[in-house]
Structure formats: C-alpha cells, structure tokens
Design an enzyme around this catalytic site. Structure first.
Site, PDB file in Angstrom:
ATOM      1  N   LYS A 190       0.792  -1.230   0.000  1.00  0.00           N
ATOM      2  CA  LYS A 190       0.000   0.000   0.000  1.00  0.00           C
ATOM      3  C   LYS A 190       0.826   1.284   0.000  1.00  0.00           C
ATOM      4  CE  LYS A 190      -4.568  -1.373   1.431  1.00  0.00           C
ATOM      5  NZ  LYS A 190      -4.495  -2.853   1.554  1.00  0.00           N
ATOM      6  N   GLU A 233      -9.815   7.779   3.529  1.00  0.00           N
ATOM      7  CA  GLU A 233     -10.741   6.985   4.326  1.00  0.00           C
ATOM      8  C   GLU A 233     -10.145   5.586   4.454  1.00  0.00           C
ATOM      9  OE1 GLU A 233     -11.162   4.552   1.355  1.00  0.00           O
ATOM     10  OE2 GLU A 233     -11.399   6.641   0.815  1.00  0.00           O
ATOM     11  N   SER A 268       1.409  -9.848  -1.108  1.00  0.00           N
ATOM     12  CA  SER A 268       1.013  -8.439  -1.008  1.00  0.00           C
ATOM     13  C   SER A 268       1.266  -7.847   0.373  1.00  0.00           C
ATOM     14  CB  SER A 268      -0.459  -8.269  -1.394  1.00  0.00           C
ATOM     15  OG  SER A 268      -1.297  -9.061  -0.572  1.00  0.00           O
TER      16      SER A 268
HETATM   17  C1  LIG Z   1      -5.362  -3.808   1.132  1.00  0.00           C
HETATM   18  C2  LIG Z   1      -4.702  -5.103   0.857  1.00  0.00           C
HETATM   19  C3  LIG Z   1      -5.074  -5.921  -0.240  1.00  0.00           C
HETATM   20  C4  LIG Z   1      -6.223  -5.604  -1.143  1.00  0.00           C
HETATM   21  O1  LIG Z   1      -6.113  -4.402  -1.843  1.00  0.00           O
HETATM   22  P1  LIG Z   1      -5.858  -4.384  -3.411  1.00  0.00           P
HETATM   23  O2  LIG Z   1      -6.161  -2.997  -3.805  1.00  0.00           O
HETATM   24  O3  LIG Z   1      -6.796  -5.385  -4.011  1.00  0.00           O
HETATM   25  O4  LIG Z   1      -4.452  -4.763  -3.625  1.00  0.00           O
HETATM   26  C5  LIG Z   1      -4.367  -7.089  -0.467  1.00  0.00           C
HETATM   27  N1  LIG Z   1      -3.356  -7.464   0.336  1.00  0.00           N
HETATM   28  C6  LIG Z   1      -2.967  -6.713   1.394  1.00  0.00           C
HETATM   29  C7  LIG Z   1      -1.846  -7.190   2.246  1.00  0.00           C
HETATM   30  C8  LIG Z   1      -3.633  -5.520   1.697  1.00  0.00           C
HETATM   31  O5  LIG Z   1      -3.242  -4.781   2.758  1.00  0.00           O
END
Ligand SMILES: *Cc1c(COP(=O)(O)O)cnc(C)c1O
Length: 434
Positions: free
Chosen positions: A109, A131, A402
């Site tokens: 993020k 938000e 992610s």
């Molecule tokens: C917020 C988040 C997501 C989902 O958000 P995307 O916009 O779909 O990438 C996926 N994995 C993690 C670790 C997150 O914090």
C-alpha cells in the site's frame, strides 16, 4: 510540459511502458471506468488528471525521480523476488515470491500512498485526507504524510475504529487525525461518503488519497502506475534469475491495486497467464433477499454497475442495490473492483478465480510453516489458489506476497480455532478462555 522541465531520465521513460497505456486518456476501459462524480468534485478531478499527466507521465520537475528515490530510501525498494524452495517441490513447479510484505509498513500500500502524497505536494496542496476500513490504507497514508510533512485526516467508521485499535494507534503515532464516522453502520461505506463531502468543500488545498485502482479517473490509472513498480521489478528479476518470463502470475484482488501492480508489465506478454484471486468467502451463493453476498468475488460473480465514481463489476442485487460483502480478510472485503481488471477479465486476458475462507486459512498456515513467511490473510488467498489449482499452472509461477500477517494474528487465532487445518499448530493454548 516543456522540453526543459521534462526529464528524459530512465525513470521518466519507465512510466511510459506499453503495458500501461490503457485508460490514460479518458479513464475508459471498454465499457468500464469513467468519472461518475457530483458536479462539485469535477474541478478537483480535472485538476488531478492534469497533474497526473504532467508529473507522473511527463516527469515534470523530476517528480518520478523523487518518487523512485523515496520508495528506495524510505520504502526499502526494490523488494526481492525469492524462490520458494519447498513450495516449488510440493507443486513440482518453480514458485517465486514477490516480497511486497517486506516493503515499509508491511504491504504494497505504501507504493500508492507515497506516490499520491508526493503528488499532492507537487500540486501545492497543503492537506491530505483519506478513508480507511480495516485501517491498512489509513496507516500507509499516515506514514507517507508524516514522511512528507503533510497534515493528514483519516475518516474511519466508528465500528471499524473499535475493531482496529492498533491501526488507529499507528495513524495517531504518525501524527494523523482520525475522525470517527458515526452515520449508518459506521463502516467503510459511510467513511467514503464523509471523505467525499470533506473533499468537495476543501478541494483548493486538499488531496484525497484513494487506496486502490477504484474511483473516478484518473485514480484507477494513477494508482496502477504507482503500483506498477511491482511488475516492473518482478519482470526484470524473473528474467535475470530464471532466464525467461514466468508462465503464470498470481495475485489476490480486493479493489485490485496489488493485482494490477503485479500484472501491469506482463499484460502485453501474451505467453504469461494472469490469475486474479478474489475472496470466495464462505460460499459463492448470494442471499438476494437479505442483500448479502457471503463473499467478495465481484470479478467472478459481479454485474456491471456504478460505484464510487466508476462503472465496473459489482456485487449487487437485481434492483441494483449494492450488497454487503464478506471475507475472512478485511482488505478483500469490498463490493466492487477496479474497472481495468473488470475489462481485462471480459477480454479474457485475466483469469478471475475465487478462493474461499477455508482455503485461504490453509494457505496462511502453509506459507508460514513451509517458507517461514506469515502472509496477510488477503495474500493467503493466492496460496489457497496455488494449492487448489497448481496442476493447471505452467512451469514457472510468480506469486505476489502483497503483505505480511502481523496485523492478522488475532483474526488468525480465532479463524483457525473454528477449523480443522492440517498444517495449523495445536491451538488449545491460544484459545482456551477466549
Ligand atoms: C489492502 C490489501 C489488499 C487488497 O487491496 P488491493 O487494492 O486489491 O491490492 C491485499 N493485500 C494486502 C496485504 C492488503 O493490505
């Protein structure tokens, strides 16, 4: 943009890669995308589209160079592409992990939050708003705002505030104001409305940082471009480490920012299959009468409609009412998805797959005990997919990790205790007396 202001440096060139052309002109991805916003927000959206063109695409005043430098020094980029030895053995295919969990803040993020807060600075804005639902995007935005010395206000539903105390504390530690939203059910939906209201009144000096590839143009293309560093690195690292492109790229999808970020530079490589893994929740069946979808699989099961400023695939009932979604991972729990992903799914370029809560929990434990990496519950869906579908994949798979799972440990204890999971540790010492 004049010759002298624009930079022809390598990083400037990178933002003009071919895989990133879609949607740049008008925010349209086939039938999807667009700018469905109230009149009061049009000037802000137009100003932002202009700034995106100049600073992100044109590298005016060296914006992209500074962005890349801060991502390296503050964020810790590049993140590694790591071979997962034991998963490779288990699935009899080469599995490589793109380690976004190692980015500062513990998830992808920051790539977007840092890009947008820096852009706001270049635009001469003096205040940041955002938000947040579970608090991950709010935390990343607060970090970026502190780093760049910008005052920041985060709107958050009161119910979410009570459920996410550590993230609220993180935001406050970084100097952000957290404004509770008490209307409606006190969750993300109401927080979005409040942030929109704030922005409509303060557009002159305020930038609204949207957290995924959703919302009106230019947000979907801009957030994709900030996140595309994931695929830019992963593609180069894959070629360098393995001598060629992967056969498959896998990423989980909520709004779809880590997904599109991981896919972006592979979209034009026709030999590479792209798999977007959504939250299948407890079941893909919906309860129309109750207005509830016990999943968040908008790519897989959604219908076309307009949400938060863009036309896309949505979880909605036959009257077009948005349904309440569900996932064991709060970050995937969203009724819509980015318009670019909706388009790429219709084009047959991206394969949408749904993985349920149970398989995600198993993926969570498997990655933890085979590779020593505790993933976020969102990320765990990608590993649930690998387990269920590895026989359909080619010989070299890149999976985007992610985020890391530290934020999810309480939820993981509770959810593991409800299930019978082979790979899980004995839970009794953690759950007794709960
Ligand atoms: C917020 C988040 C997501 C989902 O958000 P995307 O916009 O779909 O990438 C996926 N994995 C993690 C670790 C997150 O914090």
């Amino acid at each position: 943009m004049s010759e002298t202001e624009s930079s022809t440096s390598e990083v400037g060139e990178l933002s003009r890669r071919p895989g990133r052309e879609r949607g740049r002109d008008d925010g349209k991805f086939g039938r999807y995308g667009g700018q469905y916003v109230p009149e009061a927000l049009m000037p802000a959206i137009e100003e932002l589209a202009d700034a995106y063109e100049r600073y992100v695409l044109g590298n005016e005043d060296g914006f992209m160079d500074e962005f890349r430098e801060r991502l390296a020094d503050f964020g810790g980029r590049p993140t590694p592409l790591q071979r997962a030895d034991r998963l490779s053995e288990r699935y009899d295919t080469e599995v490589y992990l793109k380690r976004e969990d190692l980015l500062h803040g513990g998830a992808h993020k920051l790539n977007n939050a840092l890009g947008q807060v820096l852009l706001a600075k270049y635009m001469g804005k003096e205040r940041i708003i955002a938000e947040t639902g579970a608090g991950q995007h709010g935390t990343a935005t607060a970090m970026a705002a502190a780093h760049l010395d910008m005052p920041c206000t985060i709107y958050m539903g009161e119910r979410d505030i009570n459920r996410q105390r550590p993230n609220v504390f993180r935001m406050k530690l970084n100097g952000s104001e957290v404004k509770p939203v008490t209307t409606g059910r006190g969750t993300l939906k109401e927080a979005i409305s409040e942030t929109m209201r704030d922005w409509a009144e303060t557009v002159e000096d305020t930038h609204y940082v949207i957290g995924s590839i959703v919302g009106p143009h230019p947000f979907p293309v801009m957030v994709r471009d900030f996140q595309a560093i994931i695929s830019e690195e992963a593609r180069e690292q894959a070629v360098e480490k393995t001598g060629g492109l992967p056969t498959d790229v896998v990423a989980c999808a909520g709004g779809g920012s880590n997904t599109m970020g991981t896919f972006a530079d592979f979209v034009d490589d026709e030999s590479v299959a792209l798999h977007a893994v959504e939250a299948g929740g407890s079941t893909l069946e919906v309860d129309e009468e109750a207005g509830v979808a016990p999943n968040s699989a908008s790519l897989y099961t959604g219908e076309e409609g307009v949400l938060h400023g863009a036309r896309t695939k949505l979880l909605q009932d036959s009257d077009g009412q948005i349904m309440e979604s569900h996932s064991v991972s709060s970050g995937l729990d969203y009724a819509g998805v980015g318009p670019e992903l909706a388009y790429l799914v219709d084009e047959g370029r991206v394969d949408p797959v749904a993985v349920g809560d149970d398989a995600a929990l198993e993926g969570f434990h498997r990655l933890s005990n085979t590779e020593g990496i505790i993933p976020a519950l969102e990320t765990a869906h990608a590993f649930g997919y690998l387990e269920e579908h590895h026989e359909e994949l080619g010989e070299r798979v890149v999976v985007n990790v992610s985020g890391r799972g530290d934020k999810d440990l309480d939820a993981a204890i509770e959810e593991t205790d409800k299930r019978d999971i082979d790979e899980a540790p004995d839970m009794s010492m953690f759950t007794e007396g709960m």
